[in-house]
Design an enzyme around this catalytic site. Structure first.
Site, PDB file in Angstrom:
ATOM      1  N   ASN A   1      59.723  -8.156   5.852  1.00 11.91           N
ATOM      2  CA  ASN A   1      60.633  -8.706   4.842  1.00 11.91           C
ATOM      3  C   ASN A   1      60.101 -10.069   4.419  1.00 11.91           C
ATOM      4  OD1 ASN A   1      62.753  -9.824   3.442  1.00 11.91           O
ATOM      5  ND2 ASN A   1      64.303  -9.406   5.010  1.00 11.91           N
TER       6      ASN A   1
ATOM      7  N   ARG B   1      60.764  -4.594   2.474  1.00  8.38           N
ATOM      8  CA  ARG B   1      61.787  -4.968   1.495  1.00  8.38           C
ATOM      9  C   ARG B   1      61.040  -5.451   0.259  1.00  8.38           C
ATOM     10  NH1 ARG B   1      65.001 -10.484   1.360  1.00  8.38           N
ATOM     11  NH2 ARG B   1      66.113 -10.142  -0.576  1.00  8.38           N
TER      12      ARG B   1
ATOM     13  N   HIS C   1      69.722  -8.290  -4.204  1.00 10.84           N
ATOM     14  CA  HIS C   1      70.501  -8.225  -2.947  1.00 10.84           C
ATOM     15  C   HIS C   1      71.083  -6.833  -2.731  1.00 10.84           C
ATOM     16  CE1 HIS C   1      71.379 -12.828  -3.139  1.00 10.84           C
ATOM     17  NE2 HIS C   1      70.334 -12.592  -2.375  1.00 10.84           N
TER      18      HIS C   1
ATOM     19  N   LEU D   1      76.628 -14.402   0.077  1.00 14.62           N
ATOM     20  CA  LEU D   1      76.492 -15.840  -0.127  1.00 14.62           C
ATOM     21  C   LEU D   1      75.543 -16.408   0.928  1.00 14.62           C
ATOM     22  CD1 LEU D   1      80.326 -16.563  -0.611  1.00 14.62           C
ATOM     23  CD2 LEU D   1      78.656 -15.970  -2.374  1.00 14.62           C
TER      24      LEU D   1
ATOM     25  N   ASN E   1      71.328 -18.429   0.925  1.00 13.99           N
ATOM     26  CA  ASN E   1      70.679 -19.424   0.069  1.00 13.99           C
ATOM     27  C   ASN E   1      70.700 -18.939  -1.379  1.00 13.99           C
ATOM     28  OD1 ASN E   1      69.925 -21.649   1.728  1.00 13.99           O
ATOM     29  ND2 ASN E   1      68.545 -20.236   2.773  1.00 13.99           N
TER      30      ASN E   1
ATOM     31  N   ARG F   1      69.567 -22.928  -6.761  1.00 12.22           N
ATOM     32  CA  ARG F   1      69.507 -22.324  -8.105  1.00 12.22           C
ATOM     33  C   ARG F   1      70.801 -22.577  -8.865  1.00 12.22           C
ATOM     34  NH1 ARG F   1      67.921 -16.471  -6.155  1.00 12.22           N
ATOM     35  NH2 ARG F   1      66.579 -17.217  -4.483  1.00 12.22           N
TER      36      ARG F   1
ATOM     37  N   ASP G   1      72.041 -27.020   1.819  1.00 11.51           N
ATOM     38  CA  ASP G   1      72.608 -26.361   2.999  1.00 11.51           C
ATOM     39  C   ASP G   1      74.112 -26.615   3.061  1.00 11.51           C
ATOM     40  OD1 ASP G   1      73.412 -25.909   5.756  1.00 11.51           O
ATOM     41  OD2 ASP G   1      71.275 -25.774   6.199  1.00 11.51           O
TER      42      ASP G   1
ATOM     43  N   ARG H   1      76.227 -26.363   5.361  1.00  9.72           N
ATOM     44  CA  ARG H   1      76.708 -27.120   6.533  1.00  9.72           C
ATOM     45  C   ARG H   1      76.632 -28.612   6.272  1.00  9.72           C
ATOM     46  NH1 ARG H   1      73.122 -23.408  10.328  1.00  9.72           N
ATOM     47  NH2 ARG H   1      71.907 -23.680   8.455  1.00  9.72           N
TER      48      ARG H   1
ATOM     49  N   GLU I   1      79.571 -15.457   5.877  1.00 11.27           N
ATOM     50  CA  GLU I   1      79.986 -15.152   7.259  1.00 11.27           C
ATOM     51  C   GLU I   1      80.555 -16.362   7.985  1.00 11.27           C
ATOM     52  OE1 GLU I   1      76.508 -13.474   9.237  1.00 11.27           O
ATOM     53  OE2 GLU I   1      76.129 -12.272   7.454  1.00 11.27           O
TER      54      GLU I   1
ATOM     55  N   GLU J   1      69.677  -7.071   6.538  1.00 14.08           N
ATOM     56  CA  GLU J   1      68.821  -6.346   5.599  1.00 14.08           C
ATOM     57  C   GLU J   1      67.700  -5.604   6.328  1.00 14.08           C
ATOM     58  OE1 GLU J   1      68.784 -10.047   3.680  1.00 14.08           O
ATOM     59  OE2 GLU J   1      69.189  -9.208   1.695  1.00 14.08           O
TER      60      GLU J   1
HETATM   61  P1  ADP Z   1      69.021 -16.642   3.313  1.00 12.19           P
HETATM   62  O1  ADP Z   1      69.510 -16.319   1.944  1.00 12.19           O
HETATM   63  O2  ADP Z   1      67.853 -17.576   3.320  1.00 12.19           O
HETATM   64  O3  ADP Z   1      68.859 -15.445   4.225  1.00 12.19           O
HETATM   65  P2  ADP Z   1      71.353 -17.244   4.928  1.00 12.19           P
HETATM   66  O4  ADP Z   1      72.031 -15.954   4.681  1.00 12.19           O
HETATM   67  O5  ADP Z   1      70.892 -17.552   6.297  1.00 12.19           O
HETATM   68  O6  ADP Z   1      70.170 -17.539   3.916  1.00 12.19           O
HETATM   69  O7  ADP Z   1      72.378 -18.392   4.493  1.00 12.19           O
HETATM   70  C1  ADP Z   1      72.036 -19.753   4.524  1.00 12.19           C
HETATM   71  C2  ADP Z   1      73.265 -20.554   4.157  1.00 12.19           C
HETATM   72  O8  ADP Z   1      74.300 -20.293   5.122  1.00 12.19           O
HETATM   73  C3  ADP Z   1      73.021 -22.064   4.183  1.00 12.19           C
HETATM   74  O9  ADP Z   1      73.634 -22.674   3.058  1.00 12.19           O
HETATM   75  C4  ADP Z   1      73.754 -22.470   5.429  1.00 12.19           C
HETATM   76  O10 ADP Z   1      74.230 -23.787   5.337  1.00 12.19           O
HETATM   77  C5  ADP Z   1      74.904 -21.511   5.440  1.00 12.19           C
HETATM   78  N1  ADP Z   1      75.572 -21.524   6.754  1.00 12.19           N
HETATM   79  C6  ADP Z   1      75.074 -21.102   7.939  1.00 12.19           C
HETATM   80  N2  ADP Z   1      75.966 -21.365   8.934  1.00 12.19           N
HETATM   81  C7  ADP Z   1      77.027 -21.977   8.346  1.00 12.19           C
HETATM   82  C8  ADP Z   1      78.272 -22.505   8.835  1.00 12.19           C
HETATM   83  N3  ADP Z   1      78.596 -22.461  10.119  1.00 12.19           N
HETATM   84  N4  ADP Z   1      79.123 -23.036   7.931  1.00 12.19           N
HETATM   85  C9  ADP Z   1      78.808 -23.089   6.627  1.00 12.19           C
HETATM   86  N5  ADP Z   1      77.664 -22.625   6.119  1.00 12.19           N
HETATM   87  C10 ADP Z   1      76.783 -22.075   6.957  1.00 12.19           C
END
Ligand code: ADP
Length: 412
Positions: free
Chosen positions: A7, A99, A188, A217, A219, A249, A291, A293, A342, A392
């Site tokens: 992937n 993928r 997606h 939801l 990145n 984006r 990010d 967080r 999640e 995925e």
């Molecule tokens: P990708 O699209 O790269 O696979 P992910 O599905 O891992 O990305 O999602 C990344 C996003 O999830 C980031 O914005 C990250 O801050 C957010 N995230 C991860 N853990 C938490 C959390 N505990 N609270 C809020 N957002 C979170």
């Protein structure tokens, strides 16, 4: 049967090896035998490599690279050589699943990779240059390592949306655009389809008329309007830039802004690409981070721009969910998946509160600490609210298993 999934993203590659039964698959993903992550996006000219056998602690290394391709082959070879080896040799691998982000018009389903399929994927490099090129590279490396006799399978992020009605596919520009392939493809799809299948298990019974909005939801972020398992609308479009506000984006913006930037601020294509794909979204509005967080932490410490970024994100999300609900003619299930979906309880709460007009009632306790793959709505809610862990790689492995007819001859 040993299934290897590759992937590749624009700045990383994940490889997962699983041992699957020949017959029916379990619901839950079995623990990988071996997995590896190569990340070359964080520091220019360097690749951070993590390799893990089974549940052991991952082994990490950091190497100077000129080009990511250099490390892919040695990383895959750690599957049978060195400390993390989980196989006797490459001949144990039965199938390699990839993928592939952009399948264009040609691919409506998972497909065995032939020279013709490869040529077709190459055609869509123009539409998704960051992705399809690396994916082709990974296909070539896998063929060099495993030999032409080991089937390679492409699972497309666009395929799930091949069912979009024409009215949802066509952009309201000149019709020639559509004929030239400029249309809504949606992305997606692997995640949305997987989430739907998990949801259908949780809901039980007849799901053929269930109206579900899937919110992926991460990145990147997109919605899918799913009617009985069929995608009828989605927010990403010709490229993954359309639709929701994302980490870096912009999502949909007034196209007049682009004309203005070109005409008055001398923007060129590369600069537009960079600003819209890498400097916008949560990062652009907050000026702090892509990010979520870090956005939440900055809100805690009273940062107004972080608050604004969160509010714009939630606003855009609710607005687009409204569009998906209209495409479905109502809503039975709202589903959250991927990193933010999640884990970000405040966002789910903000969205569900605004959707009270549809009878959405979130259970605050369950929302604060959801079990993965569970329903977090109140018992009396008119709409079920599900949190589903995105996987995925597992979905790609399942698709390989399906295409191989559960381990038998390769069908299709
Ligand atoms: P990708 O699209 O790269 O696979 P992910 O599905 O891992 O990305 O999602 C990344 C996003 O999830 C980031 O914005 C990250 O801050 C957010 N995230 C991860 N853990 C938490 C959390 N505990 N609270 C809020 N957002 C979170």
């Amino acid at each position: 049967m040993k299934v290897l999934v590759l992937n590749g993203g624009s700045s990383s590659l994940k490889a997962v090896l699983r041992d699957l039964p020949e017959g029916p698959l379990p619901d839950d993903a079995p623990q990988p035998l071996w997995e590896a992550n190569v990340d070359w996006g964080r520091h220019p000219g360097r690749a951070l490599i993590r390799v893990r056998r089974g549940s052991e602690t991952a082994r990490e290394s950091d190497t100077a690279i000129r080009n990511p391709d250099e490390v892919l082959r040695p990383v895959i070879e750690t599957m049978w050589s060195g400390e993390a080896a989980a196989l006797r040799g490459p001949e144990e691998v039965r199938v390699v699943g990839h993928r592939v982000v952009h399948g264009g018009k040609a691919f409506r389903d998972t497909t065995r990779i032939t020279p013709e399929v490869r040529a077709e994927i190459r055609k869509y490099c123009e539409f998704a240059p960051e992705h399809n090129r690396l994916e082709l590279e990974a296909i070539e490396i896998a063929e060099a390592i495993f030999g032409a006799a080991v089937p390679q399978v492409a699972v497309f992020d666009t395929a799930f949306h091949a069912t979009l009605p024409l009215a949802a596919q066509v952009y309201a520009g000149p019709y020639e655009w559509f004929e030239k392939g400029i249309r809504r493809y949606g992305f997606h799809g692997i995640s949305h389809q997987y989430a739907w299948q998990r949801a259908a298990r949780i809901l039980g019974g007849d799901t053929t008329r269930v109206r579900l909005v899937s919110c992926h939801l991460g990145n990147g972020a997109s919605l899918a309007a799913i009617l009985g398992g069929v995608s009828v609308d989605t927010t990403m479009g010709f490229t993954p830039l359309d639709g929701l506000m994302m980490g870096t984006r912009s999502g949909s913006i007034d196209p007049g802004i682009l004309i203005y930037l070109v005409r008055h601020l001398n923007y060129r294509a590369d600069e537009l690409d960079r600003v819209l794909n890498q400097e916008s979204g949560l990062k652009g509005v907050s000026g702090i981070s892509a990010d979520m967080r870090e956005i939440l932490a900055a809100i805690e410490s009273g940062d107004a721009r972080a608050r604004l970024a969160f509010d714009v994100y939630a606003h855009r999300l609710c607005r687009e969910i409204g569009g998906m609900v209209a495409a479905l003619g109502g809503l039975d299930v709202l589903l959250f998946t991927a990193g933010i979906g999640e884990n970000c309880a405040p966002l789910r709460a903000a969205v569900c509160e605004r959707m009270a007009y549809l009878g959405v009632k979130l259970d605050a306790g369950l929302n604060a600490r959801p079990r993965m793959d569970s329903d977090i709505a109140e018992a009396g809610s008119a709409v079920r609210v599900l949190v589903i862990h995105a996987d995925e790689d597992w979905q790609v492995a399942r698709e390989c298993h399906r295409l191989l007819g559960g381990g038998g001859a390769l069908a299709g």
